[in-house]
Write a protein that holds these residues in place. Structure first.
Motif, PDB file in Angstrom:
ATOM      1  N   VAL A 227       0.838  -1.202   0.000  1.00 53.09           N
ATOM      2  CA  VAL A 227       0.000   0.000   0.000  1.00 53.09           C
ATOM      3  C   VAL A 227       0.871   1.249   0.000  1.00 53.09           C
ATOM      4  O   VAL A 227       0.551   2.248  -0.662  1.00 53.09           O
ATOM      5  CB  VAL A 227      -0.965  -0.024   1.206  1.00 53.09           C
ATOM      6  CG1 VAL A 227      -1.612   1.342   1.416  1.00 53.09           C
ATOM      7  CG2 VAL A 227      -2.046  -1.082   0.995  1.00 53.09           C
ATOM      8  N   GLY A 228       1.980   1.197   0.726  1.00 55.53           N
ATOM      9  CA  GLY A 228       2.906   2.324   0.712  1.00 55.53           C
ATOM     10  C   GLY A 228       3.480   2.556  -0.673  1.00 55.53           C
ATOM     11  O   GLY A 228       3.575   3.704  -1.138  1.00 55.53           O
TER      12      GLY A 228
ATOM     13  N   GLY B  88       0.989   4.111  -2.943  1.00 55.00           N
ATOM     14  CA  GLY B  88       0.836   5.546  -2.746  1.00 55.00           C
ATOM     15  C   GLY B  88       1.835   6.348  -3.543  1.00 55.00           C
ATOM     16  O   GLY B  88       1.600   7.519  -3.867  1.00 55.00           O
TER      17      GLY B  88
ATOM     18  N   LEU C 270      -6.358  -0.549  -4.906  1.00 55.43           N
ATOM     19  CA  LEU C 270      -6.155  -0.079  -3.535  1.00 55.43           C
ATOM     20  C   LEU C 270      -7.318  -0.481  -2.642  1.00 55.43           C
ATOM     21  O   LEU C 270      -7.119  -1.015  -1.537  1.00 55.43           O
ATOM     22  CB  LEU C 270      -5.971   1.436  -3.510  1.00 55.43           C
ATOM     23  CG  LEU C 270      -5.722   2.044  -2.126  1.00 55.43           C
ATOM     24  CD1 LEU C 270      -4.440   1.481  -1.520  1.00 55.43           C
ATOM     25  CD2 LEU C 270      -5.646   3.558  -2.216  1.00 55.43           C
TER      26      LEU C 270
ATOM     27  N   TYR D  69       0.641   4.344   3.345  1.00 57.18           N
ATOM     28  CA  TYR D  69       0.097   4.975   2.131  1.00 57.18           C
ATOM     29  C   TYR D  69       0.378   6.481   2.147  1.00 57.18           C
ATOM     30  O   TYR D  69       0.743   7.064   1.118  1.00 57.18           O
ATOM     31  CB  TYR D  69      -1.400   4.725   2.027  1.00 57.18           C
ATOM     32  CG  TYR D  69      -2.012   5.314   0.773  1.00 57.18           C
ATOM     33  CD1 TYR D  69      -1.842   4.691  -0.448  1.00 57.18           C
ATOM     34  CD2 TYR D  69      -2.735   6.507   0.826  1.00 57.18           C
ATOM     35  CE1 TYR D  69      -2.382   5.228  -1.611  1.00 57.18           C
ATOM     36  CE2 TYR D  69      -3.271   7.069  -0.323  1.00 57.18           C
ATOM     37  CZ  TYR D  69      -3.095   6.411  -1.541  1.00 57.18           C
ATOM     38  OH  TYR D  69      -3.623   6.958  -2.694  1.00 57.18           O
ATOM     39  N   GLY D  70       0.210   7.087   3.298  1.00 57.46           N
ATOM     40  CA  GLY D  70       0.504   8.507   3.418  1.00 57.46           C
ATOM     41  C   GLY D  70       1.961   8.803   3.134  1.00 57.46           C
ATOM     42  O   GLY D  70       2.297   9.757   2.414  1.00 57.46           O
TER      43      GLY D  70
ATOM     44  N   SER E  56       2.622   8.340  -0.590  1.00 49.76           N
ATOM     45  CA  SER E  56       2.052   9.451  -1.369  1.00 49.76           C
ATOM     46  C   SER E  56       2.936  10.674  -1.294  1.00 49.76           C
ATOM     47  O   SER E  56       3.161  11.374  -2.298  1.00 49.76           O
ATOM     48  CB  SER E  56       0.649   9.766  -0.872  1.00 49.76           C
ATOM     49  OG  SER E  56      -0.225   8.661  -1.049  1.00 49.76           O
TER      50      SER E  56
END
Length: 240
Positions: free
Chosen positions: A44-45, A48, A184, A229-230, A233
């Motif tokens: 997920v990272g 992002g 996602l 994820y943050g 991103s």
């Protein structure tokens, strides 16, 4: 009277066997949970930062292999230490039985009496168990060890490797198989569903409140994915 001690002894042995099986099952559930969370956080990272399927697959496979091998090695080392400790304890007990058999018989009698047997029955049981297999009797009653079923570090390593791999495959497949527009959300929903199941199982095995344990597991996984994820991103936006 002579039939009373063996059932108690068998019950203790069966309880120890059940405890061992539960420990293995708990380790498998927790290993799968680790595989789900760590791999989900990783992919997920990366998602992002980039939408490249190749990058996601490479990161996911790398995380799966690194995590499963790390878990296997850690479990092998840990269980090897436990087995060495068990072997040393058995060697000490064998030496004590050879050097002071009467004292060891008295000790076994006291241990059996501590389980609720009368002094006379405890003595008779201790004598019978000693005549049958003194070392095995002391190992099970005094040390809580079954000499015929010592912990196996290779079994533990393989079990940990397979459990982590099984857990890690879910987020890996969920992030690379769906189309880019849905990957996602498919991953997040799949991971949270899997964590609900593993959290519930872990809570049940630990005899803890299922709702609390499940919520804690799901919340931890959701937080891990949100944070990675943050971070991904931000790195992607910065062109790193």
């Amino acid at each position: 009277m002579t039939d009373t001690p063996p059932p108690a002894h068998h019950q203790a042995a069966e309880g120890g066997g059940l405890g061992t099986r539960l420990n293995w099952l708990r380790a498998a559930v927790l290993g799968a949970n680790d595989g789900i969370v760590s791999t989900a956080g990783l992919v997920v990272g990366v998602a992002g930062a980039t939408g490249s399927r190749d990058a996601l697959l490479t990161a996911g496979l790398s995380g799966l292999l690194a995590g499963s091998l790390s878990m296997a090695v850690g479990e092998y080392v840990s269980v090897s230490v436990q087995r060495d400790s068990e072997t040393a304890a058995l060697a000490t007990e064998k030496r004590e039985l050879h050097e002071s058999p009467e004292e060891e018989l008295d000790e076994l009698t006291a241990l059996l009496a501590g389980h609720g047997l009368s002094s006379a029955v405890a003595r008779e049981a201790a004598e019978q168990l000693t005549a049958r297999d003194a070392l095995k009797a002391h190992a099970r009653v005094e040390l809580g060890i079954d000499p015929d079923a010592l912990t196996n570090p290779w079994h533990a390593a393989w079990a940990s490797f397979l459990a982590f791999t099984a857990g890690a495959l879910l987020p890996l497949l969920a992030i690379v198989l769906p189309p880019a527009s849905a990957r996602l959300w498919v991953t997040v929903v799949s991971v949270l569903g899997a964590l609900t199941l593993t959290g519930w199982w872990a809570a049940r095995l630990a005899a803890a409140p299922a709702a609390r344990g499940t919520l804690r597991t799901v919340a931890g996984g959701a937080l891990a994915m949100a944070v990675t994820y943050g971070a991904g991103s931000l790195l992607g936006a910065a062109g790193v």
